[in-house]
Write a protein that holds these residues in place. Structure first.
Motif, short mmCIF file in Angstrom:
data_model
loop_
_atom_site.label_atom_id
_atom_site.label_comp_id
_atom_site.label_asym_id
_atom_site.label_seq_id
_atom_site.Cartn_x
_atom_site.Cartn_y
_atom_site.Cartn_z
N ARG A 170 3.55 29.33 14.49
CA ARG A 170 4.47 29.77 13.76
C ARG A 170 5.66 28.60 13.75
O ARG A 170 5.71 27.70 14.64
CB ARG A 170 5.30 31.04 14.44
CG ARG A 170 4.32 32.19 14.50
CD ARG A 170 5.05 33.54 14.95
NE ARG A 170 6.13 33.84 14.50
CZ ARG A 170 7.05 34.87 14.98
NH1 ARG A 170 6.77 35.13 16.30
NH2 ARG A 170 8.06 34.99 14.30
N PRO A 171 6.32 28.67 12.50
CA PRO A 171 7.43 27.50 12.07
C PRO A 171 8.36 27.48 13.50
O PRO A 171 8.74 28.60 14.09
CB PRO A 171 7.94 27.77 10.93
CG PRO A 171 6.93 28.80 10.27
CD PRO A 171 6.20 29.52 11.40
N ASN A 198 -0.38 24.89 24.89
CA ASN A 198 -0.05 23.65 24.95
C ASN A 198 -0.51 22.76 23.48
O ASN A 198 0.51 21.82 23.02
CB ASN A 198 -1.03 22.79 25.81
CG ASN A 198 -1.13 23.60 27.25
OD1 ASN A 198 -1.70 24.68 27.48
ND2 ASN A 198 -0.45 22.92 28.23
N SER A 199 -1.26 23.36 22.69
CA SER A 199 -1.27 22.83 21.57
C SER A 199 -0.31 23.53 20.45
O SER A 199 -0.46 23.12 19.21
CB SER A 199 -2.74 23.14 21.03
OG SER A 199 -3.18 24.37 21.14
N TYR A 200 0.63 24.12 20.71
CA TYR A 200 1.45 24.82 19.75
C TYR A 200 1.85 23.69 18.90
O TYR A 200 2.57 22.49 19.49
CB TYR A 200 2.68 25.45 20.32
CG TYR A 200 3.88 25.78 19.33
CD1 TYR A 200 3.76 26.52 18.53
CD2 TYR A 200 5.08 25.11 19.44
CE1 TYR A 200 4.87 26.85 17.67
CE2 TYR A 200 5.86 25.03 18.54
CZ TYR A 200 5.84 26.05 17.43
OH TYR A 200 6.70 26.25 16.57
N GLY A 201 2.23 23.65 17.53
CA GLY A 201 2.89 23.04 16.74
C GLY A 201 2.20 21.79 16.12
O GLY A 201 2.78 21.09 15.41
N LEU A 202 1.38 21.36 16.73
CA LEU A 202 0.54 19.94 16.50
C LEU A 202 -0.03 20.24 15.10
O LEU A 202 0.07 19.10 14.41
CB LEU A 202 -0.69 19.76 17.49
CG LEU A 202 -0.29 19.64 18.95
CD1 LEU A 202 -1.52 19.34 19.64
CD2 LEU A 202 0.87 18.44 19.06
N LEU A 204 1.72 21.82 12.54
CA LEU A 204 2.72 22.16 11.54
C LEU A 204 2.88 21.05 10.64
O LEU A 204 2.92 19.81 11.11
CB LEU A 204 3.86 22.44 12.41
CG LEU A 204 3.94 23.89 13.15
CD1 LEU A 204 5.29 24.02 13.96
CD2 LEU A 204 3.70 25.20 12.18
N ARG A 205 3.21 21.39 9.35
CA ARG A 205 3.61 20.50 8.41
C ARG A 205 4.91 20.93 7.72
O ARG A 205 5.30 21.92 7.70
CB ARG A 205 2.49 20.28 7.33
CG ARG A 205 1.30 19.94 7.93
CD ARG A 205 1.39 18.32 8.44
NE ARG A 205 0.25 17.61 9.14
CZ ARG A 205 0.03 17.80 10.28
NH1 ARG A 205 0.65 18.52 11.06
NH2 ARG A 205 -1.29 17.11 10.83
N ARG A 210 5.96 19.72 19.39
CA ARG A 210 5.30 19.84 20.66
C ARG A 210 5.71 20.95 21.28
O ARG A 210 6.75 21.69 21.36
CB ARG A 210 5.37 18.51 21.30
CG ARG A 210 4.87 17.46 20.88
CD ARG A 210 5.08 16.28 21.65
NE ARG A 210 4.31 16.17 22.91
CZ ARG A 210 3.01 15.21 22.94
NH1 ARG A 210 2.60 14.85 21.89
NH2 ARG A 210 2.43 15.50 24.00
N PHE A 211 4.79 21.61 22.14
CA PHE A 211 5.26 22.89 22.91
C PHE A 211 6.65 22.53 23.94
O PHE A 211 7.65 23.36 24.11
CB PHE A 211 4.03 23.35 23.80
CG PHE A 211 4.40 24.47 24.62
CD1 PHE A 211 4.82 25.44 23.91
CD2 PHE A 211 4.21 24.41 26.07
CE1 PHE A 211 5.21 26.77 24.80
CE2 PHE A 211 4.45 25.69 26.75
CZ PHE A 211 5.18 26.90 26.26
#
Length: 439
Positions: A170-171, A198-202, A204-205, A210-211
Motif C-alpha cells: 500500500r502507498p 520486511n519487503s514492504y515498499g520495495l 512502490l513507484r 523501506r519498512f
C-alpha cells in the motif's frame, strides 16, 4: 435490522480482514449477533495453512447448514484463504453456501448482499486491499494495519502465494494518513501486517520505500505509543529494522522471526532462502542492538525427508537461541504446493508426534528460563481487560508481547507499571505499582 455473525480462523491478517467485514456490514445496516443461530448472515473467514484448520472450519460449516435448514432465508458466506484455495469446488462440495470470496475480494460481499437477487456467487480475483474498508475494531485502543498483501516467496510448504497472490504494497503516505486518523480516534497500539513485512515498499513507484522508513514515520505520529508488526522473513531482516527497535521508543521489544527448521538442508528443501548460519546471525544482531528483545518463532516438525539428524539440529537451535515462545506444527501437506509432491518422503505420524514432544519440552523450558529475567522488574503493561483465569485481576501485555496478569487498578487502553513477581513459559504475574501510577 438484519444481523450477522463472523467466525474467524487463522492468522492476524484474517483477524484484520474480519474487522473490515464487520465494519462494512454495519455500514450496510447490519448488526452483529452474539451467537451464530441468531444471525441472518453467517460468515466464515477461513484459513488454509494446515489441514487441521480445514477440518475445524468444515465442522463449523456443517453446523451452519443445519441452521439454514431450519431457516432457508439465512445466508451463508465463506471468505478467506480456504475459499480461495477451493474456488473451483466450493459450491459443488457445499451447495448450501450462498457466497464465497477470496482475501482480495472482501468488498464484493457488500455488492452481493445489495443485489436484487441472491444467487450463489464466487469472487476470487484480487481487486484491492481490505485495509480500504471501514473497520469495527475489537478494542478501541488497538488496530491492525494491512501494509501489504500477498507474497513473492516460494516456500515449498506454503499455500499463501496461491491464496493471496503476488505481493503488493500500500502507498506509504496512505498508511501514515490512516494511522494518523486512528491515533486521533484514540488508538495507542498498531500492528503492521504483511505476509513479509520486511519487503514492504520495495516495489512502490515512483518512489520505493523501506519498512524501516515506515516504522520511523509511524513512531512520529502523536498518540501512537506502541508499534508491533508481523511477520518478517529471516532472509530479509536487515539491520535498519533492528536499529529501529533500539532507537524508537514505540517499537516494541519483540520480534517474531520464523525459523521453520534448524537444518540448512531442510531449509533449502523448504526454499526458505536462508540457512541456519544466516538465522543465527540475525539473532546475534538483534541481541547486540536490543539485548532485552523477546524473540519468538515458528517451527515445522516432520517436513518431508527430515532425518533424525536434521531434527536434532532444530533442537540445537531452539536450545541455543532460547526463544521466548514458539508456534510449533507438524507438517501438513497443502494442495498446489511443491512439498505436496514429496509424498514418498513423508514422515510417519508417530515419528513426527514424538519429535514434536521433544521440541516442545525444549521450547517451553528455555522460554521459562528466559522469562525469569522479568521477575523483580517493573514493566509497562497495556491493559486489555480482565484476566481470563481470574476476573478479579487484570490482563495486559508488555512491550515484549508477554501476557501479564496482575492485581491493581487500570482501565483498558491504559499503560500501567506492573512489578513482576513470577513467570512461567507463557505468562507473567505481578502487581500494579500504585506509587508509579500516582506519579
Amino acid at each position: 435490522m438484519k444481523s450477522f455473525h463472523v467466525t474467524t480462523f487463522g492468522c492476524q491478517m484474517n483477524e484484520h480482514d474480519s474487522e473490515r467485514m464487520k465494519g462494512m456490514l454495519e455500514s450496510l445496516g447490519y448488526a452483529e449477533a452474539a451467537a451464530r443461530d441468531d444471525a441472518d448472515l453467517i460468515l466464515f473467514n477461513t484459513c488454509s495453512i494446515r489441514e487441521k484448520a480445514d477440518d475445524r472450519f468444515v465442522a463449523h460449516l456443517y453446523e451452519a447448514r443445519a441452521l439454514k435448514r431450519r431457516d432457508p432465508e439465512r445466508v451463508i458466506g465463506v471468505g478467506g484463504c480456504w475459499a480461495q484455495s477451493q474456488k473451483d469446488a466450493v459450491f459443488r462440495q457445499f451447495p448450501f453456501v450462498d457466497v464465497a470470496f477470496g482475501p482480495g475480494q472482501v468488498h464484493k460481499l457488500a455488492e452481493f448482499l445489495t443485489a436484487d437477487s441472491l444467487t450463489a456467487q464466487g469472487f476470487f480475483e484480487f481487486e484491492g486491499f481490505t485495509g480500504h474498508l471501514p473497520a469495527k475494531r475489537e478494542r478501541e485502543f488497538q488496530a491492525w494495519i494491512q501494509i501489504s498483501a500477498g507474497c513473492n516467496m516460494k516456500c515449498a510448504f506454503c499455500i499463501v502465494p496461491t491464496t493471496r497472490g503476488r505481493e503488493v504494497s500500500r502507498p506509504f503516505e496512505e498508511l501514515v494518513a490512516e494511522i494518523e486518523v486512528l491515533a486521533a480516534d484514540g488508538v495507542k497500539e498498531v500492528t503492521l501486517l504483511g505476509q513479509n513485512v520486511n519487503s514492504y515498499g520495495l516495489g512502490l513507484r515512483p518512489q520505493p520505500r523501506r519498512f524501516s522508513e515506515l516504522l520511523y514515520a509511524v513512531d512520529a505520529i502523536t498518540g501512537i505509543e506502541r508499534i508491533r508488526y508481523t511477520s518478517p522473513h529471516p532472509a530479509h531482516m536487515r539491520e535498519d529494522v533492528i536499529r529501529a527497535h533500539a532507537e524508537l521508543d514505540s517499537v516494541c521489544d519483540h520480534i517474531h522471526l520464523p525459523l521453520q527448521s534448524g537444518s540448512s538442508r531442510v531449509l533449502k528443501r523448504m526454499r526458505r532462502t536462508y540457512g541456519r548460519e544466516r538465522f543465527m546471525d540475525r539473532v546475534a544482531l538483534i541481541r547486540e542492538h536490543v539485548p532485552d528483545c523477546a524473540i519468538t518463532t515458528d517451527i515445522i516438525v516432520g517436513f518431508p525427508g527430515e532425518t533424525e539428524s536434521d531434527f536434532r539440529e532444530t533442537l540445537e537451535v531452539a536450545e541455543e537461541v532460547g526463544f521466548d515462545g514458539a508456534f510449533t506444527f507438524i507438517y501438513s501437506p497443502r494442495k498446489d504446493t511443491e512439498a505436496a509432491a514429496f509424498s514418498d518422503e513423508f514422515i510417519p505420524h508417530e515419528v513426527a508426534v514424538e519429535r514434536m514432544e521433544r521440541l516442545v519440552e525444549v521450547v517451553q523450558r528455555r522460554a521459562r528460563e528466559r522469562a525469569q529475567r522479568f521477575v523483580g522488574r517493573t514493566l509497562d503493561v497495556l491493559v486489555e481487560g480482565a484476566s481470563r483465569q481470574d476476573p478479579t485481576r487484570l490482563r495486559g501485555r508488555s512491550s515484549h508481547n508477554k501476557v501479564v496478569n496482575f492485581d491493581g487498578l487500570g482501565e483498558p487502553g491504559e499503560i500501567v507499571p506492573v512489578t513482576i513477581a513470577s513467570a512461567t513459559s507463557q505468562t507473567l504475574a505481578g502487581e500494579a505499582s500504585f506509587l508509579s501510577r500516582l506519579s
